[in-house]
Every structure is written in structure tokens, then in C-alpha cells.
Design a protein around this motif. Structure first.
Motif, mmCIF file in Angstrom:
data_model
loop_
_atom_site.group_PDB
_atom_site.id
_atom_site.type_symbol
_atom_site.label_atom_id
_atom_site.label_comp_id
_atom_site.label_asym_id
_atom_site.label_seq_id
_atom_site.Cartn_x
_atom_site.Cartn_y
_atom_site.Cartn_z
ATOM 1 N N PRO A 37 26.113 -15.728 -21.311
ATOM 2 C CA PRO A 37 25.859 -16.537 -22.501
ATOM 3 C C PRO A 37 24.612 -16.132 -23.274
ATOM 4 N N ASN A 38 23.692 -15.421 -22.634
ATOM 5 C CA ASN A 38 22.507 -14.945 -23.338
ATOM 6 C C ASN A 38 22.061 -13.624 -22.715
ATOM 7 N N PRO A 39 22.336 -12.496 -23.370
ATOM 8 C CA PRO A 39 21.981 -11.210 -22.767
ATOM 9 C C PRO A 39 20.488 -11.043 -22.564
ATOM 10 N N PHE A 40 19.658 -11.727 -23.373
ATOM 11 C CA PHE A 40 18.210 -11.584 -23.215
ATOM 12 C C PHE A 40 17.728 -12.170 -21.885
ATOM 13 N N LEU A 41 18.348 -13.250 -21.443
ATOM 14 C CA LEU A 41 17.978 -13.814 -20.141
ATOM 15 C C LEU A 41 18.354 -12.856 -19.014
ATOM 16 N N ILE A 42 19.525 -12.247 -19.128
ATOM 17 C CA ILE A 42 19.939 -11.277 -18.108
ATOM 18 C C ILE A 42 18.956 -10.109 -18.065
ATOM 19 N N LEU A 43 18.600 -9.596 -19.231
ATOM 20 C CA LEU A 43 17.696 -8.449 -19.282
ATOM 21 C C LEU A 43 16.300 -8.812 -18.783
ATOM 22 N N THR A 44 15.841 -10.029 -19.065
ATOM 23 C CA THR A 44 14.530 -10.460 -18.559
ATOM 24 C C THR A 44 14.539 -10.526 -17.037
ATOM 25 N N HIS A 45 15.645 -10.995 -16.465
ATOM 26 C CA HIS A 45 15.785 -11.009 -14.999
ATOM 27 C C HIS A 45 15.743 -9.592 -14.456
ATOM 28 N N TRP A 46 16.487 -8.683 -15.080
ATOM 29 C CA TRP A 46 16.478 -7.292 -14.613
ATOM 30 C C TRP A 46 15.094 -6.669 -14.791
ATOM 31 N N ALA A 47 14.419 -7.022 -15.880
ATOM 32 C CA ALA A 47 13.095 -6.441 -16.142
ATOM 33 C C ALA A 47 12.113 -6.775 -15.034
ATOM 34 N N ALA A 48 12.231 -7.978 -14.476
ATOM 35 C CA ALA A 48 11.309 -8.410 -13.425
ATOM 36 C C ALA A 48 11.529 -7.648 -12.121
ATOM 37 N N HIS A 49 12.683 -6.981 -11.981
ATOM 38 C CA HIS A 49 13.013 -6.296 -10.730
ATOM 39 C C HIS A 49 13.185 -4.793 -10.909
ATOM 40 N N THR A 50 12.795 -4.282 -12.068
ATOM 41 C CA THR A 50 12.851 -2.846 -12.325
ATOM 42 C C THR A 50 11.556 -2.427 -13.015
ATOM 43 N N ARG A 51 11.350 -1.121 -13.136
ATOM 44 C CA ARG A 51 10.104 -0.649 -13.754
ATOM 45 C C ARG A 51 10.338 0.318 -14.903
ATOM 46 N N ARG A 52 11.366 1.157 -14.813
ATOM 47 C CA ARG A 52 11.501 2.251 -15.764
ATOM 48 C C ARG A 52 12.730 2.141 -16.660
ATOM 49 N N ILE A 53 13.843 1.716 -16.105
ATOM 50 C CA ILE A 53 15.098 1.757 -16.843
ATOM 51 C C ILE A 53 15.004 0.901 -18.101
ATOM 52 N N ARG A 54 15.521 1.425 -19.212
ATOM 53 C CA ARG A 54 15.527 0.666 -20.441
ATOM 54 C C ARG A 54 16.650 -0.374 -20.392
ATOM 55 N N LEU A 55 16.516 -1.428 -21.200
ATOM 56 C CA LEU A 55 17.374 -2.598 -21.078
ATOM 57 C C LEU A 55 17.957 -2.945 -22.440
ATOM 58 N N GLY A 56 19.296 -2.937 -22.531
ATOM 59 C CA GLY A 56 19.917 -3.086 -23.835
ATOM 60 C C GLY A 56 20.922 -4.215 -23.922
ATOM 61 N N THR A 57 21.105 -4.728 -25.134
ATOM 62 C CA THR A 57 22.155 -5.704 -25.404
ATOM 63 C C THR A 57 23.367 -4.967 -25.952
ATOM 64 N N ALA A 58 24.520 -5.226 -25.344
ATOM 65 C CA ALA A 58 25.742 -4.546 -25.785
ATOM 66 C C ALA A 58 26.900 -5.557 -25.795
ATOM 67 N N VAL A 59 26.913 -6.409 -26.768
ATOM 68 C CA VAL A 59 25.987 -6.507 -27.894
ATOM 69 C C VAL A 59 25.661 -7.974 -28.140
ATOM 70 N N VAL A 60 24.561 -8.206 -28.909
ATOM 71 C CA VAL A 60 24.315 -9.512 -29.496
ATOM 72 C C VAL A 60 25.328 -9.712 -30.629
ATOM 73 N N VAL A 61 26.024 -10.850 -30.619
ATOM 74 C CA VAL A 61 27.070 -11.099 -31.618
ATOM 75 C C VAL A 61 26.444 -11.824 -32.807
ATOM 76 N N ALA A 62 26.304 -11.126 -33.921
ATOM 77 C CA ALA A 62 25.538 -11.621 -35.067
ATOM 78 C C ALA A 62 25.963 -13.002 -35.563
ATOM 79 N N PRO A 63 27.270 -13.331 -35.639
ATOM 80 C CA PRO A 63 27.640 -14.642 -36.176
ATOM 81 C C PRO A 63 27.200 -15.832 -35.313
ATOM 82 N N TYR A 64 26.799 -15.585 -34.064
ATOM 83 C CA TYR A 64 26.411 -16.681 -33.180
ATOM 84 C C TYR A 64 24.909 -16.981 -33.240
ATOM 85 N N TRP A 65 24.157 -16.227 -34.050
ATOM 86 C CA TRP A 65 22.701 -16.320 -34.023
ATOM 87 C C TRP A 65 22.135 -16.611 -35.410
ATOM 88 N N HIS A 66 20.971 -17.294 -35.420
ATOM 89 C CA HIS A 66 20.156 -17.394 -36.626
ATOM 90 C C HIS A 66 19.146 -16.250 -36.596
#
Length: 340
Positions: A37-66
Motif C-alpha cells: 500500500p505504500n512503497p516508501f514504507l517498504i523501502l524505508t524498512h529495507w533501508a534500515a537493513h541494507t547499506r549499499r543497494i539503491r531503493l526504487g519505487t516501481a511504481v508510485v501511481v500518480a493518480p493516487y497521490w497529491h
């Protein structure tokens, strides 16, 4: 759900250790097929347990966001990840979600939101930006926090049609595509579409071009049938959402009505051929085909209901016996691998 999150993180950590460059998280709502439901929360969780790998949204759906919310959450994720965010945007795929998340507008209108979202994001990241568009209007505002990466994180767009390719090249955005279940000829057609677009914009920067395929590497050729059957069962539910003909019961997409549970050999052979399935040598040969037509980056699609142990072993084989053939992206055989 806790087990799923743990297994996903395990694969991301393995991908990082193996030299993958990006791990991608999707956005979907109300379906057990993709709980994201929110890719940013998933990526923040992964960020806390990784150091180097880049983290991407694939994809944020534009019509659902302000735009203000999206600019701020992207900036916060970039901050929490130490500047590792890659921001992928898209128009959306499932009418089922549009009916619940976007007031029932047609999925075909998603491109309008995508095109208006981009200048708003860039303006908000610069600061003191006001917007008077067709879809959003707001007085002077700024994104908070600002991204670590300046002027903003790398931007991607999910694209298949000529109009989106053209828009991406005009706006300097990298392109991610999927040939869905189509054969390799569709990969070639997408790559040719990019070349034709660049010919129409001779002064434009060439975007990075990424192609996604569901992937499974196995040691014994005899394993192909089980993998293909698993993918086909998953696809029958995915296709129902994608083509609006499926039903969702308590969050679970149902197989497309009217199709038999039996999957014929011809269909399974096509799945095996079209997907990135095979022994290490077979997968290397397929990836060289992708490289030859101009695909820069391969996105390893890990999510299609494989048992976790098989998914993990596939990733290990990809790292150990496929990736060495593609080195670090330079010279002969230089197509880089990116995780999904």
C-alpha cells in the motif's frame, strides 16, 4: 504477512550481497497478489537493513497521490536511506484500484495525472512553488524534507506506448518497461520504440532503459514445468485484474472466469521461452539477446508465488552463475543486473 515481509527482506539482502544495484517496491491496494500500500514504507524498512543497494519505487501511481505529499514522502525516504532513492512513477494499471483509489476514473486517464505530477514535483523540490493545473491547485508550497540527492532523486517512468516514451525522453526521465507475457519480439519492439523516439529528439539525453521479466534460474532442466505452471497460475489472477475481467474476493484476485485449471503443454512451453526461466546457461543466452537489442538494465522479477526456498535458490544461482557473465556494466557483455 510478517513471514512475507521477512522473506522479501531476505531476498533484498541477498541481492545486495550479490552485487545487485537496485531493489524495487511496487504500489498496489486491496489485493493480496501484491501487498504494497505504500512503497516508501517498504523501502524505508529495507533501508534500515541494507547499506549499499539503491531503493526504487516501481511504481508510485500518480493518480493516487497529491503532489505535496508525494514530494515530501520521496524526500523523507531519500533522507532515511542515505540518498539511495530511485523514484519510479506510473499511470496505474488496474481499473479495480482506480475504482477504489481514484474515484472511479478510467485507468486510461492516468497519464493526465502523470504528466501534471512531474512539473509539480520538480517545483516543490526547488521550493516556494504554486500550482494551478487541471487536476491540482495549491498556493505557494515547498517539499519537506528536501531530498538528499540534488536536485532530486533519479526519476523513472513505466512506459510501453509511444506517447509515454516520447514524454519521458522530452523530460529527461529513465524508462522501465515490461513485455508482460509476450515473446522476445516484444522486447525488441520496445527497444526499437526507444530508438525511434531518440531519432525524433536528436538533442535529448538517452535514458536508461530497463526491462522487467519474471525470473527463475534452476539447475536441472526438468524443473522448468513446475516453474512455468506456477507462473501461469499467478498470471491467470494477474491478467484478471489487468484486463478488468477478474473478480476479487476478500482481497484475493480470482482466476479469469471460463478458463480451465488445466494448462496445456504449448502454453507452458511459451511461458518457459518468454519468461527469464532456465538453467544458468539458458538465462545467460537470453540476457545476451536483451543486451543486443539495446536493453541497458535487466530487472529480476522475483514475485510470482514461487516457494521461498526455490526463489532463494534461483537468486543464488543468478548471482553465482549468471551475473559474472555481465561483469560491472563495462565492455563486452556489460548489461548490468538490477533487483526487483
Amino acid at each position: 504477512m510478517e513471514a512475507i515481509a521477512s522473506r522479501a527482506l531476505e531476498l533484498v539482502q541477498l541481492a545486495e550481497q550479490g552485487g545487485f544495484e537496485i531493489a524495487w517496491a511496487a504500489e498496489h491496494h486491496g489485493v493480496e497478489l501484491n501487498v504494497a500500500p505504500n512503497p516508501f514504507l517498504i523501502l524505508t524498512h529495507w533501508a534500515a537493513h541494507t547499506r549499499r543497494i539503491r531503493l526504487g519505487t516501481a511504481v508510485v501511481v500518480a493518480p493516487y497521490w497529491h503532489p505535496i505529499r508525494l514530494a515530501g514522502e520521496a524526500g523523507l525516504t531519500d533522507l532515511y536511506s542515505g540518498g539511495r532513492l530511485e523514484l519510479g512513477l506510473g499511470r496505474g494499471a488496474f481499473q479495480y484500484e482506480f475504482d477504489r483509489m481514484a474515484s472511479g476514473i478510467s485507468q486510461e486517464r492516468g497519464g493526465e495525472y502523470l504528466r501534471e505530477m512531474l512539473p509539480a514535483l520538480r517545483g516543490l523540490w526547488r521550493g516556494d512553488y504554486e500550482h494551478d493545473g487541471e487536476l491540482w491547485q495549491f498556493p505557494r508550497a515547498t517539499a519537506l524534507p528536501k531530498p538528499v540527492q540534488q536536485p532530486h532523486p533519479p526519476l523513472w517512468v513505466a512506459a510501453r506506448g509511444p506517447e509515454t516514451f516520447d514524454w519521458a525522453v522530452e523530460n529527461g526521465i529513465d524508462i522501465m518497461s515490461t513485455p508482460l507475457h509476450k515473446p522476445f519480439s516484444e522486447v525488441r519492439a520496445l527497444a526499437e520504440r526507444l530508438q525511434a523516439t531518440l531519432a525524433d529528439h536528436p538533442r535529448a539525453r538517452r535514458p536508461r532503459f530497463l526491462v522487467l521479466r519474471r525470473t527463475c534460474v534452476y539447475e536441472a532442466r526438468a524443473e522448468w514445468r513446475q516453474v512455468a505452471e506456477t507462473e501461469r497460475r499467478y498470471a491467470r489472477r494477474f491478467d484478471g485484474l489487468f484486463h478488468t475481467s477478474g473478480e476479487v474476493l476478500n482481497g484475493f484476485p480470482q482466476p479469469i472466469a471460463g478458463r480451465s485449471d488445466e494448462i496445456d503443454d504449448e502454453t507452458l512451453e511459451a511461458v518457459k521461452t518468454n519468461m527469464m526461466f532456465g538453467t544458468p546457461d539458458e538465462v545467460v543466452a537470453k540476457l545476451h539477446q536483451y543486451e543486443a537489442v539495446g536493453v541497458d538494465l535487466f530487472c529480476y522479477g522475483a514475485n510470482f508465488d514461487l516457494p521461498h526456498e526455490k526463489a532463494r535458490r534461483s537468486l543464488e544461482l543468478f548471482i553465482e552463475r549468471v551475473m559474472p557473465h555481465f561483469a560491472d556494466g563495462s565492455g563486452d557483455g556489460g548489461a548490468r543486473q538490477r533487483a526487483s
